[in-house]
Write a protein that holds these residues in place. Sequence first.
Motif, PDB file in Angstrom:
ATOM      1  N   UNK A  63       0.874  -1.168   0.000  1.00 40.49           N
ATOM      2  CA  UNK A  63       0.000   0.000   0.000  1.00 40.49           C
ATOM      3  C   UNK A  63       0.904   1.207   0.000  1.00 40.49           C
ATOM      4  N   UNK A  64       0.683   2.087  -0.937  1.00 44.08           N
ATOM      5  CA  UNK A  64       1.528   3.274  -1.023  1.00 44.08           C
ATOM      6  C   UNK A  64       0.705   4.491  -0.651  1.00 44.08           C
ATOM      7  N   UNK A  65       1.375   5.422  -0.032  1.00 42.06           N
ATOM      8  CA  UNK A  65       0.695   6.662   0.328  1.00 42.06           C
ATOM      9  C   UNK A  65       1.734   7.768   0.371  1.00 42.06           C
TER      10      UNK A  65
ATOM     11  N   UNK B 290      -6.183   8.726  -0.925  1.00 35.58           N
ATOM     12  CA  UNK B 290      -5.160   8.888   0.109  1.00 35.58           C
ATOM     13  C   UNK B 290      -4.122   7.793   0.063  1.00 35.58           C
ATOM     14  N   UNK B 291      -4.502   6.659  -0.497  1.00 33.15           N
ATOM     15  CA  UNK B 291      -3.555   5.551  -0.561  1.00 33.15           C
ATOM     16  C   UNK B 291      -3.943   4.676  -1.742  1.00 33.15           C
ATOM     17  N   UNK B 292      -2.992   3.897  -2.204  1.00 31.38           N
ATOM     18  CA  UNK B 292      -3.283   3.018  -3.334  1.00 31.38           C
ATOM     19  C   UNK B 292      -2.672   1.662  -3.075  1.00 31.38           C
TER      20      UNK B 292
ATOM     21  N   UNK C 277      -1.477   6.089  -9.757  1.00 29.98           N
ATOM     22  CA  UNK C 277      -0.495   6.986  -9.145  1.00 29.98           C
ATOM     23  C   UNK C 277      -0.873   8.464  -9.333  1.00 29.98           C
ATOM     24  N   UNK C 278      -1.353   8.853 -10.521  1.00 31.52           N
ATOM     25  CA  UNK C 278      -1.759  10.255 -10.645  1.00 31.52           C
ATOM     26  C   UNK C 278      -2.812  10.661  -9.624  1.00 31.52           C
TER      27      UNK C 278
ATOM     28  N   UNK D  94       5.775   3.428   1.345  1.00 32.79           N
ATOM     29  CA  UNK D  94       5.285   2.164   0.808  1.00 32.79           C
ATOM     30  C   UNK D  94       5.276   1.134   1.928  1.00 32.79           C
ATOM     31  N   UNK D  95       4.066   0.611   2.204  1.00 37.34           N
ATOM     32  CA  UNK D  95       3.965  -0.430   3.239  1.00 37.34           C
ATOM     33  C   UNK D  95       3.833  -1.779   2.550  1.00 37.34           C
TER      34      UNK D  95
END
Lengths: 313, 257, 257, 262, 262
Positions: A91-93, A156-158, A147-148, A181-182
């Motif tokens: 999960x990226x934020x 808030x997160x992807x 990402x955009x 990045x988790x």
Amino acid sequence: DTDVKFALDWKFEGPSAPYFVAIDKGYYKAEGLNVTVDTGPGSVAGIARVAAGTYPLGFFDINSLVKFRDQNPDKAVKAIMMVYDKPPFAIATTTKTGIAKPKDLEGKVLGAPAADGAFAQWKAFVKENAIDDSKVKIENIGFPVREPMLADGKVDAITGFSFSMYFNLLQRNLKPEDIKVMLMSDYGLVLYGNAIMVNPDFAKANPKVVEGFVRATLKGVQDTIKDPESAIKSVMKRNETADEKTELARLKMALRDNFVTPWVKENGLGGVDMTRLAKSIDQIGITYDFKVKPKAEDVFTSEFLPPAADRKL
Amino acid sequence: MNTHTIERLSPWLFTIAMFLIWEVICRGFRVDPFILPAPSQIFVAMAQYWWPLAKNSFVTLWTTLAGFALAVVFGIVLGIVVGWSRTIYRGLYPVMIGFNSVPKVAVVPILVIWFGIGEIPAILTAFLISFFPIVVNVATGLSTIEPELEDVLRALGAKKLDIMLKIGIPRTQPYLFGSLKVAITLAFVGTVVSETIAANAGLGFLMVQAGSNFQMPLVFAGLLLLAAEGIIMYAIFAYVESYFVGWAFRSSMSAGG
Amino acid sequence: MNTHTIERLSPWLFTIAMFLIWEVICRGFRVDPFILPAPSQIFVAMAQYWWPLAKNSFVTLWTTLAGFALAVVFGIVLGIVVGWSRTIYRGLYPVMIGFNSVPKVAVVPILVIWFGIGEIPAILTAFLISFFPIVVNVATGLSTIEPELEDVLRALGAKKLDIMLKIGIPRTQPYLFGSLKVAITLAFVGTVVSETIAANAGLGFLMVQAGSNFQMPLVFAGLLLLAAEGIIMYAIFAYVESYFVGWAFRSSMSAGG
Amino acid sequence: MTAFVDIDDVTLIYKGANGGVHALDRFSVSIRKGEFAAVVGPSGCGKSSLMKLVTGLLPPDFGKIAIEGTTVHGPVKMAGMAFQNPNLLPWRKVIDNVLLPLEIVQPHRSRFRKEKERYRAEAEALLATVGLAGFGDRFPWELSGGMQQRVSLCRALIHQPALLMLDEPFAALDAFTREELWCVLRDLWQKIGFTVILVTHDLREATFLADKIHMMSARPGRLVLTKEVPFPRPRPIEVCFEPAFTDIVHELRAKIGEVRKG
Amino acid sequence: MTAFVDIDDVTLIYKGANGGVHALDRFSVSIRKGEFAAVVGPSGCGKSSLMKLVTGLLPPDFGKIAIEGTTVHGPVKMAGMAFQNPNLLPWRKVIDNVLLPLEIVQPHRSRFRKEKERYRAEAEALLATVGLAGFGDRFPWELSGGMQQRVSLCRALIHQPALLMLDEPFAALDAFTREELWCVLRDLWQKIGFTVILVTHDLREATFLADKIHMMSARPGRLVLTKEVPFPRPRPIEVCFEPAFTDIVHELRAKIGEVRKG
Ligand SMILES: Nc1ncnc2c1ncn2[C@@H]1O[C@H](COP(=O)(O)OP(=O)(O)OP(=O)(O)O)[C@@H](O)[C@H]1O
Ligand SMILES: Nc1ncnc2c1ncn2[C@@H]1O[C@H](COP(=O)(O)OP(=O)(O)OP(=O)(O)O)[C@@H](O)[C@H]1O
Ligand SMILES: [Mg+2]
Ligand SMILES: [Mg+2]
């Protein structure tokens, strides 16, 4: 030489270096194989291609394979060599969202492509981290906008693969220190990642070929781990439009997070811990209703792996 | 500058105007280059990657043309068959509509399993996506033949096929060419869709690869080349059309001739 | 059974025949269900998941219709504009061809960034993908007006717009309806493509989800519903068409009437 | 009195892929307001082209055409024209074909919606005078050739144009229907007083209806003769059987014969 | 001798959304092989419909039509037809329009490719006889109405059909061109000996050309009179000025007048 077609799950990027290294250094040739590598459209379509025999061998997500085996119990596609001991599911934020740990996702908007392999593990992730998922708003956003939308603050997160999202975000002029990045593996997921898989009929008919392929690929992985800088050259030859610096960084990130885990350092490349694999199948059961839950032996076999000694780093 | 010159230059003027507006919007609204790169950025990418672009454009072009050629032949034949018999018309049309309402992405995997990855699924996808407009216009042309003209041939004892070939097809030519214009654009789309899923070459392949690296200017360079190929094909049709169907563009309002 | 009955039943016969052939191929060649499920498997999935399928079908249907309605209005207007002036025709056509040669998947991300995810990008994609065939056929119809008919109105001092509306549009109606049939199928494709990329509902969304779980029968159930929606729209057009353009289907060979 | 229609030294050359066609050559005629003019001449001499020039559908290559003193540039609005072909719109019923001019020409255009019923009744009445009562609700292609031609005549008349252009309007009719319509036209003209230009091959028709008959030579069309018809108005149909009438017809006939050869 | 064309008690009713039209009512006529028959009658009486029945383009509702003893079901192959409208194909040049029957009708069809040059020459020659030399390479819409009609006549003649059907073929022509073509047709008929059915409104035309004139009543078309024309063959054009000729014309004329009212 025997012609062998090998399918990747995605495009030619840094982490696909090992196969090209094995080609360029003649490891496959030495096994009497003439290997060609093709790009792919993702694990789901790719596994179907291996199952149908379009490709004898491929490199796909083992968790997708578990589901495939559940839906098609008579198609005995099996993984024969584990490559990503830890999956790149992440999960990226961004730091400005203030999300520091999974629990912080509550009350936020999570953007996730419906077909994303990482999002497929979301419910397991929720369970392991005791997140109240009724408080997380999930939006189906396709890969091209993922990402955009995060960069624009629309979500808030992807979810996605760590080494895709991270570099895509970098490309969008985010600074490394702004990106968080988790890796789901670091937060309770025991899942495995991508593995080399084989079509059962092919494996039965050509066990030597499969063994040779695994052996040569292992050498490619070992060389790549030893010398990523020269390994990346083999990728760049095949992807004229890629940026070498990015691909190298991506490869190094994958090597660090996915290839060379503590378990691999200890036990060598390519193998799996069957108990962990069984546990991971249970974990998939959180997100997915099994018809007849496959067993660990249904999805992985070590019969084509060389002895552990040859698989040490 | 007289009207004729304006007319001759207008495709260029429109194209340039479009690029200018695009550039201005991108700069004015500070559109994120990852969403929509400005033309200037795209041209830079084009210059930088001209060789892979050229190579892959060529692959896309020929696979598209192969699929399109199939579609033209099959579309005209099927149009005639559908125009031939009311039973076939009524039976086949719904099936075709249904088939065409389905995104062809869903069909590509099936083609891949049967034909492997590469050009063949691309050709077939281009074909499958583009034959329908041709069928529709040919069939419409055939079923709207003026009975007065039809009688001219029937009075000579002409067979139905004669009537179709001597009257139906020629009189529907302007629409046939119209449908070719629609079909060629669809054929390009079909090829690219197939290439994104199952190919090691072609603009579709290149664009996914670039897209997965977030090289958006390069992706858009691919799109522009695709557009350019479509336009080139159109120019060829327009030329052939002016030769074949001048008779139809007699009107003072005619924009076709 | 007389010809009329056969004609009336032929859509059903063709459809049933198609399903039978499909079933036989799947069983006979042992086609893997993850490649192409047999109709029987698809119907099972349909029964099992009828509620999500129904819900999402409805979303897809209305977004498609909204986009299609936009496309019809815009397509006819643009067709008239393009038919109006040779300069615009020559200038705009290449740009439109270029735009249409580009897969709309490439456009969806832009729409999503501007309009957020959900129905609006789906509607707009459906619109963008489907207006072109309408423009082409309207413009072709206008530029092939027989000068003899045109003169009837010109002699009355009619304006160009009068001529377009009183002659151009009515006489091209059969082709306009033809283009609507092509356009509606494209509109469905557009909606679904957009839904796969950016939506939380709709058949496209459902199919991606099902696909990522290897539930191919469910994916194909979605495709079949999509086809069914396309066919329903076609049936509506066919009805309206027979009312409006009976005059054009006078030919003994007419399959349209 | 100045001319209503003034055709002044007009030359028309059709350009074509296979060489031009010289259709009209220095053709001059002027027609008074309210005059009934007939134009006769061999097939292909440029009569239809002349009609198109006068209504402004075609521009002349040389010379000029003026109506009521204004030079014609582009289609004029006061004319009603019956073309050589009926040119009915196949998607409109007969009555709607007849009503077409009212949908275009002012002041009817703006009234059309409101007074549709009245206009329909007028059109039906007009159709009845040409023997087509009850055919209004049919499509043009359900009519015989002669019937279509009569519909086309109605369409030219419905809006009572100041200038009526008729290009062989009775060619597809039998002798009796034709004579009936001569009388219809004569009466209308007498009543309303529009200006008429009638192209015809029927010299009796020209002589019965017209004030002046203009004869054209074979292509390229030149004016070779203008014949004033002396019979007083109103003319009964019986005038056709008078010797003086027959004399004029024979004179014209002889002249055409000469002209064709020359 | 048995009839070549036998129209036996034929009734034709057009079905339409607004009620049927009773076009022909129990119409019977029989025509010998090689005969030149003319059909006259008021506008809309069913003449064109009769032509379509004979060539098999329309089926009769009652009665039957036989050609050379075989009942007509569907289009017959031996006929050449000039329709009331020229119906030229706008995408074909004039010469290609004239050549059209040769591309369809055997034995020309199979020879057409090989002997294209010869056929073209024939077509050009035929065009020249109707006064259209040099117009072969133009498109139909570049021709005047009368010229188009002449092209249509050529198209009906080119393959020398055994049965020639002419529907008002000279309606758009001036008197002289018309008479010239009468002679062309007369000579061709005399030379080749085909059977002709000619629909016309011109009683002089019918009387000059035909062996027998069949007169129809107003709609629904019935046969009211068959007039044998007694003049010997070959007939010079001067026959038109004989009193006996004028008498026949007047007799027919009077009869039509009666029939129309009745
Ligand atoms: N659109 C056109 N393009 C080229 N030439 C044309 C066109 N229309 C007419 N012509 C030519 O112009 C000449 C005159 O034509 P026009 O129709 O005026 O003759 P017309 O006197 O009306 O003959 P008709 O009595 O046969 O109707 C003809 O020779 C014809 O070939
Ligand atoms: N396709 C059709 N559908 C319906 N009615 C028709 C059709 N064709 C002709 N009719 C009707 O049949 C009748 C006879 O028509 P036909 O064309 O045979 O007349 P005609 O004798 O040739 O007349 P004209 O001398 O005016 O050409 C007319 O009243 C017409 O309205
Ligand atoms: Mg004329
Ligand atoms: Mg007729």
